[in-house]
Design a protein around this motif. Sequence first.
Motif, PDB file in Angstrom:
ATOM      1  N   GLY A  19     -10.590 -37.376  -8.119  1.00 44.46           N
ATOM      2  CA  GLY A  19     -11.929 -37.342  -8.703  1.00 44.46           C
ATOM      3  C   GLY A  19     -12.990 -37.693  -7.668  1.00 44.46           C
ATOM      4  N   GLY A  20     -12.705 -38.726  -6.875  1.00 43.05           N
ATOM      5  CA  GLY A  20     -13.643 -39.134  -5.839  1.00 43.05           C
ATOM      6  C   GLY A  20     -13.886 -38.030  -4.832  1.00 43.05           C
TER       7      GLY A  20
ATOM      8  N   GLU B 200     -10.057 -34.234 -17.621  1.00 45.79           N
ATOM      9  CA  GLU B 200     -10.649 -34.348 -16.280  1.00 45.79           C
ATOM     10  C   GLU B 200     -10.068 -33.286 -15.364  1.00 45.79           C
ATOM     11  OE1 GLU B 200      -9.871 -38.046 -14.411  1.00 45.79           O
ATOM     12  OE2 GLU B 200     -11.155 -37.611 -12.697  1.00 45.79           O
ATOM     13  N   ALA B 201      -8.743 -33.152 -15.432  1.00 44.43           N
ATOM     14  CA  ALA B 201      -8.083 -32.184 -14.567  1.00 44.43           C
ATOM     15  C   ALA B 201      -8.619 -30.787 -14.807  1.00 44.43           C
ATOM     16  CB  ALA B 201      -6.573 -32.220 -14.811  1.00 44.43           C
ATOM     17  N   ILE B 202      -8.707 -30.454 -16.086  1.00 38.68           N
ATOM     18  CA  ILE B 202      -9.183 -29.099 -16.412  1.00 38.68           C
ATOM     19  C   ILE B 202     -10.594 -28.912 -15.881  1.00 38.68           C
ATOM     20  CG2 ILE B 202      -9.806 -27.586 -18.301  1.00 38.68           C
ATOM     21  CD1 ILE B 202      -7.128 -27.720 -18.900  1.00 38.68           C
ATOM     22  N   ARG B 203     -11.427 -29.902 -16.086  1.00 42.36           N
ATOM     23  CA  ARG B 203     -12.819 -29.764 -15.641  1.00 42.36           C
ATOM     24  C   ARG B 203     -12.892 -29.573 -14.135  1.00 42.36           C
ATOM     25  NH1 ARG B 203     -17.676 -33.982 -15.477  1.00 42.36           N
ATOM     26  NH2 ARG B 203     -16.337 -34.842 -13.896  1.00 42.36           N
TER      27      ARG B 203
ATOM     28  N   LYS C  46      -8.390 -30.119  -0.559  1.00 41.19           N
ATOM     29  CA  LYS C  46      -7.592 -31.322  -0.754  1.00 41.19           C
ATOM     30  C   LYS C  46      -7.386 -31.606  -2.235  1.00 41.19           C
ATOM     31  CE  LYS C  46      -6.410 -35.648   0.605  1.00 41.19           C
ATOM     32  NZ  LYS C  46      -5.781 -36.223   1.683  1.00 41.19           N
ATOM     33  N   VAL C  47      -8.464 -31.474  -2.994  1.00 41.81           N
ATOM     34  CA  VAL C  47      -8.359 -31.746  -4.437  1.00 41.81           C
ATOM     35  C   VAL C  47      -7.349 -30.807  -5.066  1.00 41.81           C
ATOM     36  CG1 VAL C  47      -9.615 -31.601  -6.602  1.00 41.81           C
ATOM     37  CG2 VAL C  47     -10.687 -32.630  -4.643  1.00 41.81           C
ATOM     38  N   ALA C  48      -7.490 -29.514  -4.726  1.00 41.86           N
ATOM     39  CA  ALA C  48      -6.579 -28.516  -5.309  1.00 41.86           C
ATOM     40  C   ALA C  48      -5.144 -28.827  -4.932  1.00 41.86           C
ATOM     41  CB  ALA C  48      -6.968 -27.118  -4.831  1.00 41.86           C
ATOM     42  N   ASP C  49      -4.947 -29.229  -3.676  1.00 39.00           N
ATOM     43  CA  ASP C  49      -3.584 -29.539  -3.235  1.00 39.00           C
ATOM     44  C   ASP C  49      -2.998 -30.684  -4.027  1.00 39.00           C
ATOM     45  OD1 ASP C  49      -4.136 -28.786   0.256  1.00 39.00           O
ATOM     46  OD2 ASP C  49      -3.253 -27.617  -1.363  1.00 39.00           O
ATOM     47  N   ILE C  50      -3.796 -31.752  -4.178  1.00 39.69           N
ATOM     48  CA  ILE C  50      -3.294 -32.917  -4.903  1.00 39.69           C
ATOM     49  C   ILE C  50      -2.833 -32.514  -6.292  1.00 39.69           C
ATOM     50  CG2 ILE C  50      -3.931 -35.111  -5.946  1.00 39.69           C
ATOM     51  CD1 ILE C  50      -5.784 -35.630  -3.690  1.00 39.69           C
ATOM     52  N   TRP C  51      -3.721 -31.763  -6.982  1.00 44.71           N
ATOM     53  CA  TRP C  51      -3.368 -31.396  -8.351  1.00 44.71           C
ATOM     54  C   TRP C  51      -2.194 -30.432  -8.387  1.00 44.71           C
ATOM     55  CZ3 TRP C  51      -4.128 -33.792 -12.580  1.00 44.71           C
ATOM     56  CH2 TRP C  51      -5.246 -34.615 -12.711  1.00 44.71           C
TER      57      TRP C  51
END
Lengths: 488, 365
Positions: B215-216, B283-286, B239-244
Motif C-alpha cells: 500500500g505504501g 484494498e487489493a482489488i482497488r 514492485k507493487v504488482a510483483d508483491i501481489w
Amino acid sequence: MTTFPPLPMARTRLTILARQKLSCSKGTIPRSQLIKEKDDIDHYLEKNFKGLSKEEVAAFRNSYKKSICVDMLRDGYHKSFTELFGLMEKWESLKKAANLKSIFWLQKPLEERPDTLDHFYYYLTRAETAEREGYLEDVYNNLYALACYFSDPADKWVRNHFYERCFQMAQLIKVDGGKKEAESEAHMGLLYEEEGELQKAAEHYEAFHHLTQGRRWTDQDGRALNLLACERLLRIYRQLADKMVENEDYKQAIKILRKASEVAKEGNDRTMEGEASYYLGMAHLSAGDYDTALADLNTYSQISTEQDDDLSLGRAYEAIAKVLQCKGETTEAIKYLEKVVKIARNNFQSLDVVRASTMLGDIYNEKGKYSKASKFFQQAFDTTVDLRNMSLMDETKVHYGIAKAHQMMLAMNNCIGSDNVRGLDCLLSWKESRSHLELDPEQELDPEKELDPKQGESRRSTTSMPQSSTEHTEEVASFPDNQNKTET
Amino acid sequence: MDVIYPLAVPKGRRLCCEVCEAPAERVCSACTVTYYCSLLHQRADWVSIHEKICQLLIPLRTTMPFFNSEEERQHGLHQLQQRQKHLIEFCYTVAQKYLFEGKHEDAVPAALHSLRFRRNVHGLSSVELVPAYLLLAEASLGMGRIVQAEEYLSQAQWTVLKSTDCSNATYSLLHRNLGLLYIAKKNNEEARYHLANDIYFSSCAFGTEDTRTSGGYFHLANIFYGLRKLDLADTLYTKVADIWYNYVNDHYQTLLQIRAQKPDLLGKRLVNDTGLDEAQDAEAIRILTSVLNIRESAFTKSPKKIILVLKTLAMLCYLMMKSSKAKEYAIRALTLAQENNNVVEQKIIQEFLNVISAEEDRPAN
C-alpha cells in the motif's frame, strides 16, 4: 584494497541534521530552509526563530539508519532500500547464529556505522539510477566500488554479497565483449577460494581463463588479465592437488597438475611453467613414480638456470636430491645437496641451509658416517641459533644429539663389551660429566668394518692400545684424561 | 412508534444521536437502545452499520442482568468485554471495507462506532484508539473535509507520541494516513516523507515484500505519477504488482496442490480462500485496478506487465469466489498474450481458464 578518500557526497537534509547530532561532520544548512511550513520568513525572524522544524525533530529522534532509509525511499530508490534492509536483516540472523555459539560478537552492527551507511546510500542510489536508465556498466561499477569498500575481514559476508550481485550484473553486460564478466568470474573464484570450496573456485577460474584467452585486456594495475587468469588457475589447481595428495588420490592429482602445466605453457611465462613442473614432480614423488619426478624436476632446474633464479634452482636441486634419496642413489643425492647448501649460503637463505644440512646429515646418518652427519647437523644447529627460531633450534638439536650419540655408540659398545676396568672407568666418568667419550681414532675411521663380526677380534686387539687414544681425545673434559693418565 | 420525546426522559439522562450527538428524537425500534436525532441520520446509520450490529448492541447498552454468585458476575463481565472487542474489530473491518470500496460516507458511522467502543474498553488516551482515528481521518479525506481529517490525524499523532509502546504497524498506518493527507493538501514533499516513513515501519513490522507494505509503495507511486516522473512511478508500480502477484500465486498454487491430492473421506473440496480479510481484499482489488488503468493508459505499452496485472486480478477474483470477473480478466489476458505471441503465458492462462470452467461446471457442494 586502497583506502577510500572521503566521498564528496551530496547528503540529503535529514542526514546532514542527523550527522550534526552525531558530531562527525561539518556543514549546516540555513534554518530558514528547514522551517518550510512558515511562509514569509523575514530576516529578523530567521535569526531569532526559536524552535525546531519537523525535520530537525526527526533527525534528533530517529536513528541514523532510519534517516538514511527514509531518504532513500523519499526519492523513490526503493530497490536500494530493499537491499539495505535485507543486509541488515542478514546481519541480525548472523548475530543470532553466532550468539548461539559464543557470547561475544564484537562486530558493530551496520546501523551504528554512519560512514558505512553513507557509502551504502551513495552507491546504491547511483546504481539504481543507472539501472533505471539501462546503463548496466555503471551499475556494475557502483556495486564493485561498494564491494571494495568492505575490505575488512569481518565484513566478508557483505563483500561476498556484492561480489555475487556484480557477477549477476556482469552476466548481462554484453557491450564490452565480456570483460566485466571475466573480472567478476575472477572475483567469484576468489570468494570460493577463501571459503575453501576449491571445486567451485576452479570452475570460476576456468571460466575466467577461457574468457581472457586471446584478449589483450588489462586490469586497473596494468597487469594482463590473461596472465592473472593463468596464475590464479595454477594456484587453485595446486591447492586441489594438495588436497588430493592428502587423500592419496594420486592419479587425480597428477591429472590436474598436468592440466596446470598446459595452462602455464599457454601463459608464456617461464617461471609459471617451471613452478608447474615442480609441483608435478612433487606429486609424482608422493605417488612413488621417481623417474617421471626426476624428469619434471630436471625441467624445472633448467628453467631456473635460464631465468637465473637461484632460489628456485636451490629448490629444484633439493627436490631432486629427495627423489634420489628415495630411489637409493645416495651419492648423487649428496652431490645435489651440497650444491643446494652452497646456493643457499650465497643467497642468505638460512632456512634452506638448515633444511639442506639436515637432509645431508640424514643421508650420512643412514649410511653410517656418523661424524660427517654430526658435522652437518652442527652446521644446521648453528644456523638456527643465528635465526633464533626456537622450534627449529629444538629440532636440529635433537638431530645433532642423535648423530653424536651414534658417534659415541661404537665407543660405548666397546666400553661396555670390554672386560677391563678401564672401560668401566670411562663409562662412569662419562655418566658423571656427559661429555665426549673417548674414542680410538682408528676405530672411528671405519665403523662399517667394525660391525663385521669377523673383525670382532681385531677390535679387541685394538682396544688394548688405549694410550694413543688419550692423546687424541677431542673433548674438553680433562677428567677422563687425567684418570687414564694416572692409571697408565 | 419510534419517536421519543427528550423531555420525557428521566432527569439527568441525556439521549444523544449516534451520529451527531445532538439531542435524540427517534429510537431504533429493532433494538430500542440506539437513538437518533433525525430520520436522515437513522437511515444513514442503518445502511452503514446498524443493520449488522443492531442486535449485538442490546446487551452492551442495557444494565447487566442480576447474577447469583460472584462467579457468574465475573463471567458476565468477561462476556461483556468479549462482545465489545468483537464489535470493535467488526466495525473496524466494515469501515475499512467501505473505505477501500470508495464509500466514504458510509464508512463514517462505522468508524465512529469503532472509536466509541475502543474508548470504552481501553480509555481515552490509549494507543488502541489510533487506528480508529486514522480511519475517520481517511473517511474525512475521502469526503473532502480536509480540516476535519487534519484534526483527527493530529489527535492520532499526539496519542502515538504520548504512548511508549506503539507497534511498528501502527506507526506505519499513521504515516500512511499523514501521507494521504498531504497528498490531498498538495504538499508533495511532506507526503513523500511520510510515505517513506510508512514503508520503513511496515518493512520493520512485516518485511519488505509483504502485501501490507505494498500500500505504501502504491501511494508513493501515485505521487510520482502525479509529478510526472513516470519511470520512477513505473518501477514502483512494478514492485507493487510483483508483491501481489507472488502472494496470490502462492495461494493459488497451494490450492491446486491440495486439490490434486486425494479428497478426504467426505469428498469435500477446499473452499477458495485468499487468506486476507475483506478489507484487505478490497484494498487489493482497488490497487490492482488502478495499476491496470494506469498501465493501459500509458504512452508506451508494455504488454508483459499488463498481462501480469491481469493474471493477478483474475486469480484474486477466483480466490474470492467471483468467477465471472475472474474469467473476464483471464480472457483479456489471453487476448493480449495471443497478440504478442507469448506462448508460455498463453498456456498458463489457458490452464487457469480450464480450472475456472471446471469449477463452474461442477455442481456446488
